[in-house]
Enzyme design. Structure first.
Site: not given
Ligand code: NAD
Length: 307
Positions: A144, A223, A225, A249, A254, A273, A276
């Protein structure tokens, strides 16, 4: 199983207000409520961002992320709990974020924003700015995200090369390489963009050898992981000017620790992160949940089932 109570776990608040999703799903023929950790076991199904051990006592868990690397698949399997994810919705959001990174690098926009903070009128070197048509991006992972990135960058005139396990053609990509030719696929392109899930196979897929294979004037975009990348190896490559820059990202840890040298690098763009993120996120999630509630009623297989 019978679905009577659907809980929206409060951890989704990291992406959207849980009550927005509860409202959006209020017309379902089940009781929908926002829950904390203590409300999990009273539900038959839970929509969540984070993993909690208590979800192993419900029948169905829906992850509001596409990546489900935080969930222990074996424990779900053993407990007979269905796990579904949110792949299929992040094509346009992540595609536009990646297009933004590339435009920032090509048109030097990140430098202008940094200069503005200092009230500094400072034009780039005559040969620093460029345009995207004629450049090539290699997108590693053609799901996707990969397809969304290809569609958005394709519209900007970027030539697209994909990397996937089989190497079979994918619409939107001019050429596709199989995984075993990764180093060859990333060797001669201006942009390398990572869009694979984090699995045992993709852990540290981008290591010193990968950064060594890339052009010195190439930009690296992650973008996917954080742990798909050996972050110290990336930092070494950036410090050695073995890459032109990176847009990141996602990170191995994190939030990215304040001590990370990445924060201070002029040619590194950091986003927390949120590639999206969109104000429509809760609707996109709601539509997947609704679809699966419908399927449960008609006895059809779950959409986006992972376990
Ligand atoms: P997807 O399932 O649609 O696509 C993943 C693709 O990667 C599939 O085509 C799959 O075949 C391929 N793949 C799996 N293992 C591979 C391997 N070893 N080598 C090459 N290809 C491989 O998922 P998606 O929605 O495109 O999301 C992909 C990943 O991106 C997620 O798992 C998640 O980790 C990450 N993601 C990040 C953000 C963000 O906010 N930054 C948002 C959405 C997804």
């Amino acid at each position: 199983f019978e679905l009577e109570r659907l809980g929206i776990h409060e951890s989704v608040a990291q992406v959207f207000p849980p009550a927005e999703l509860a409202d959006y799903l209020a017309d379902l023929p089940v009781a929908v409520s926002v829950i904390g950790d203590d409300g999990i076991t009273a539900c038959d199904a839970v929509v969540t961002l984070e993993y909690r051990e208590a979800v192993l006592e419900v029948d169905w868990v829906h992850s509001i992320q596409a990546g489900v690397d935080r969930f222990p698949f074996d424990a779900f399997e053993d407990a007979g709990v269905v796990l579904t994810n949110s792949t299929g919705i992040h094509d346009r959001t992540v595609g536009e974020t990646v297009a933004g990174y590339l435009l920032m690098f090509a048109r030097r926009l990140h430098v202008h924003v940094a200069n503005q903070r200092e009230r500094r009128w400072d034009r780039p070197e005559w040969d620093a700015a460029f345009t995207l048509p004629g450049s090539t991006a290699c997108v590693v992972g053609t799901g996707t995200l990969g397809k969304g990135v290809a569609e958005t960058l394709g519209a900007l005139g970027v030539d697209l090369r994909g990397v996937r396990r089989s190497g079979d053609p994918v619409p939107g990509f001019d050429e596709v390489y199989a995984n075993d030719r990764l180093l060859e696929a990333i060797a001669d392109v201006e942009f390398v963009i990572v869009t694979v899930p984090l699995t045992d196979e993709t852990h540290h897929l981008f290591d010193a050898a990968a950064f060594d294979a890339m052009r010195d004037d190439a930009y690296f975009v992650n973008v996917a992981r954080g742990s798909v990348v050996d972050e110290p190896a990336l930092i070494d490559a950036l410090e050695a000017d073995a890459l032109a820059g990176a847009a990141l990202d996602v990170f191995e840890e994190e939030p990215l620790p304040e001590s990370s040298p990445l924060w201070g690098m002029d040619e590194v763009i950091i986003s927390p992160h949120c590639a999206a993120y969109t104000r429509d996120y809760f609707r996109d999630i709601g539509d997947i949940v609704r679809e699966n509630v419908d399927r449960l009623e008609t006895g059809e297989a779950f959409h986006n089932r992972v376990v």
